[in-house]
Design a protein around this motif. Structure first.
Motif, short mmCIF file in Angstrom:
data_model
loop_
_atom_site.label_atom_id
_atom_site.label_comp_id
_atom_site.label_asym_id
_atom_site.label_seq_id
_atom_site.Cartn_x
_atom_site.Cartn_y
_atom_site.Cartn_z
N SER A 71 0.78 -1.26 0.02
CA SER A 71 -0.01 -0.03 0.01
C SER A 71 0.90 1.15 -0.02
N ALA A 72 0.25 2.27 0.07
CA ALA A 72 0.90 3.64 -0.17
C ALA A 72 1.61 3.71 1.41
N LYS A 73 2.87 4.42 1.61
CA LYS A 73 2.96 4.57 2.94
C LYS A 73 2.34 5.61 3.77
N LYS A 74 1.98 5.34 4.86
CA LYS A 74 1.07 6.17 5.68
C LYS A 74 2.31 6.54 6.86
N SER A 75 2.39 7.70 7.28
CA SER A 75 3.03 8.17 8.46
C SER A 75 2.24 8.28 9.81
N VAL A 76 2.80 7.63 11.05
CA VAL A 76 1.99 7.82 12.17
C VAL A 76 3.02 8.13 13.17
N LYS A 77 2.65 8.91 14.34
CA LYS A 77 3.41 8.99 15.34
C LYS A 77 2.87 8.08 16.51
N THR A 78 3.75 7.62 17.28
CA THR A 78 3.17 6.69 18.40
C THR A 78 3.09 7.76 19.65
N LYS A 79 2.17 7.26 20.59
CA LYS A 79 2.06 8.22 21.46
C LYS A 79 3.19 8.02 22.56
N ALA A 80 3.24 9.31 23.32
CA ALA A 80 4.22 9.47 24.38
C ALA A 80 3.79 8.45 25.47
N LYS A 81 4.88 8.07 26.18
CA LYS A 81 4.82 7.29 27.28
C LYS A 81 3.99 7.83 28.36
#
Length: 132
Positions: A71-81
């Motif tokens: 699939s197309a790349k999707k950027s995501v950011k993980t949540k802060a701890k």
């Protein structure tokens, strides 16, 4: 983090999901998911970090796997701890040496509120049953 996707129109045997901190997908972590799911939890990622993800389907025919395009790349950011709090209210009893959550079974006969930090300062230790 949980990756989610839409089910394909064709019958598939499963899905592959890859995840990398690099847009080029160099050093990507790859996990598989069964055909019956449309999401997969990916563990072992760093908190508060940007990742790139891709998904593809595969079909197994006569023991050989055939893959769709990624699939197309999707950027995501993980949540802060989440920060662990050393404060908060806990409870002690008349005779015990432990501090407890308000719902602990050991608080049936006496229950006195105290801050967690003060309970620790006074030498109380955490209850192993309710784990405050």
């Amino acid at each position: 983090m949980t990756a989610k996707w839409s089910k394909g129109k064709n019958d598939v045997s499963g899905y592959q999901i890859k995840c990398s901190k690099n847009k080029s997908m160099k050093g990507a972590k790859t996990v598989t998911a069964s055909k019956s799911v449309t999401s997969k939890k990916i563990s072992g990622l760093k908190a508060n970090t940007k990742y790139y993800m891709q998904v593809r389907a595969y079909k197994t025919v006569d023991g050989k796997k055939y893959y769709s395009d990624w699939s197309a790349k999707k950027s995501v950011k993980t949540k802060a701890k989440a920060k662990k709090s050393s404060g908060g209210t806990v409870y002690i009893t008349n005779t015990g040496e432990k501090y407890h959550r308000g719902t602990c079974r050991y608080l049936r006969y006496s229950k006195y509120s105290i801050s967690k930090s003060e309970a620790q300062r006074q030498g109380y230790t955490a209850c192993k049953v309710c784990r405050p």
